[in-house]
Design an enzyme around this catalytic site. Sequence first.
Site, PDB file in Angstrom:
ATOM      1  N   SER A  61      64.246  15.986  17.101  1.00 42.31           N
ATOM      2  CA  SER A  61      64.880  14.722  17.497  1.00 42.31           C
ATOM      3  C   SER A  61      63.851  13.653  17.837  1.00 42.31           C
ATOM      4  CB  SER A  61      65.776  14.941  18.713  1.00 42.31           C
ATOM      5  OG  SER A  61      66.715  15.949  18.462  1.00 42.31           O
TER       6      SER A  61
HETATM    7  N1  SAH Z   1      66.028  20.981  19.748  1.00 37.53           N
HETATM    8  C1  SAH Z   1      65.415  20.904  18.443  1.00 37.53           C
HETATM    9  C2  SAH Z   1      66.307  20.119  17.479  1.00 37.53           C
HETATM   10  C3  SAH Z   1      66.447  20.849  16.204  1.00 37.53           C
HETATM   11  S1  SAH Z   1      67.711  20.286  15.099  1.00 37.53           S
HETATM   12  C4  SAH Z   1      64.013  20.335  18.513  1.00 37.53           C
HETATM   13  O1  SAH Z   1      63.597  19.909  19.603  1.00 37.53           O
HETATM   14  O2  SAH Z   1      63.302  20.366  17.516  1.00 37.53           O
HETATM   15  C5  SAH Z   1      69.033  21.406  15.455  1.00 37.53           C
HETATM   16  C6  SAH Z   1      68.761  22.879  15.318  1.00 37.53           C
HETATM   17  O3  SAH Z   1      69.981  23.565  15.584  1.00 37.53           O
HETATM   18  C7  SAH Z   1      68.298  23.330  13.947  1.00 37.53           C
HETATM   19  O4  SAH Z   1      67.104  24.042  14.061  1.00 37.53           O
HETATM   20  C8  SAH Z   1      69.456  24.228  13.469  1.00 37.53           C
HETATM   21  O5  SAH Z   1      69.024  25.292  12.658  1.00 37.53           O
HETATM   22  C9  SAH Z   1      70.034  24.717  14.778  1.00 37.53           C
HETATM   23  N2  SAH Z   1      71.403  25.208  14.735  1.00 37.53           N
HETATM   24  C10 SAH Z   1      72.443  24.754  13.967  1.00 37.53           C
HETATM   25  N3  SAH Z   1      73.552  25.464  14.224  1.00 37.53           N
HETATM   26  C11 SAH Z   1      73.219  26.395  15.170  1.00 37.53           C
HETATM   27  C12 SAH Z   1      73.941  27.440  15.821  1.00 37.53           C
HETATM   28  N4  SAH Z   1      75.230  27.688  15.572  1.00 37.53           N
HETATM   29  N5  SAH Z   1      73.281  28.194  16.732  1.00 37.53           N
HETATM   30  C13 SAH Z   1      71.967  27.973  17.011  1.00 37.53           C
HETATM   31  N6  SAH Z   1      71.235  27.006  16.400  1.00 37.53           N
HETATM   32  C14 SAH Z   1      71.853  26.229  15.501  1.00 37.53           C
END
Ligand code: SAH
Length: 214
Positions: A61
């Site tokens: 993000s």
């Molecule tokens: N907090 C992260 C943001 C990553 S984007 C950062 O600081 O980089 C969102 C993430 O959520 C992705 O890596 C995606 O694979 C994950 N995601 C999507 N659906 C999910 C689920 N049901 N359970 C766990 N992770 C999930």
Amino acid sequence: MDFEAQREHMVRTQIEARGVRDPRVLEAMRRVPRHRFAPEGVQAAAYTDAPISIGWGQTMSQPYIVAYMTEAAAIEPGDHVLEIGTGSGYQAAVLAEMGAEVYSIEVVPALYHRTRALFEDLGLENVHLRLGDGHAGWPEAAPFDAIVVTAAPDVVPPRLVEQLAVGGRMVIPVGRGDQDLRVLRKLPGGLREESSLAVRFVPMVHATGPEQRR
Ligand code: SAH
């Protein structure tokens, strides 16, 4: 500019300037080396005012959003905090820098393994990682003082509400396409919405296949 100077500039121009004021959040954003969470080759772009692609269709993000979510979660040292969507690990590292005991769940195996190795490298000890579907939460570590969700479900997952302590905060983007980033507090009578902001996160997927449970 070296990375530290870039971070200082990021905090002043992207975060403080947009109204994030909690000095502990600003300090955490100054301390966590965001470039280490960006993939090799795009580290130089780590301090720009934008999300960064981390592969597998996922993003780290924008700095402001990480700061906004961290402030909204009102983290106190020693809090148990659940994060859904470990991704690059950056948000988890910021929560850990706030003094929280962080439990973070990622559904994409390659991202989980990459970030676990990075945390070992950085010597981060108060972050626990799990591979799985965040809809189920992490019942053994509940209740949580705060839950920070970084992928957008269609509705607030009921098991996450169950695992939130009374008085606890949940920060969660909800909906498809354009989403509302909701800040919710759990009161004895149910959830109360405190504020919301228009955002765009990747969707929170439902993992049902055996390949995703590895
Ligand atoms: N907090 C992260 C943001 C990553 S984007 C950062 O600081 O980089 C969102 C993430 O959520 C992705 O890596 C995606 O694979 C994950 N995601 C999507 N659906 C999910 C689920 N049901 N359970 C766990 N992770 C999930």
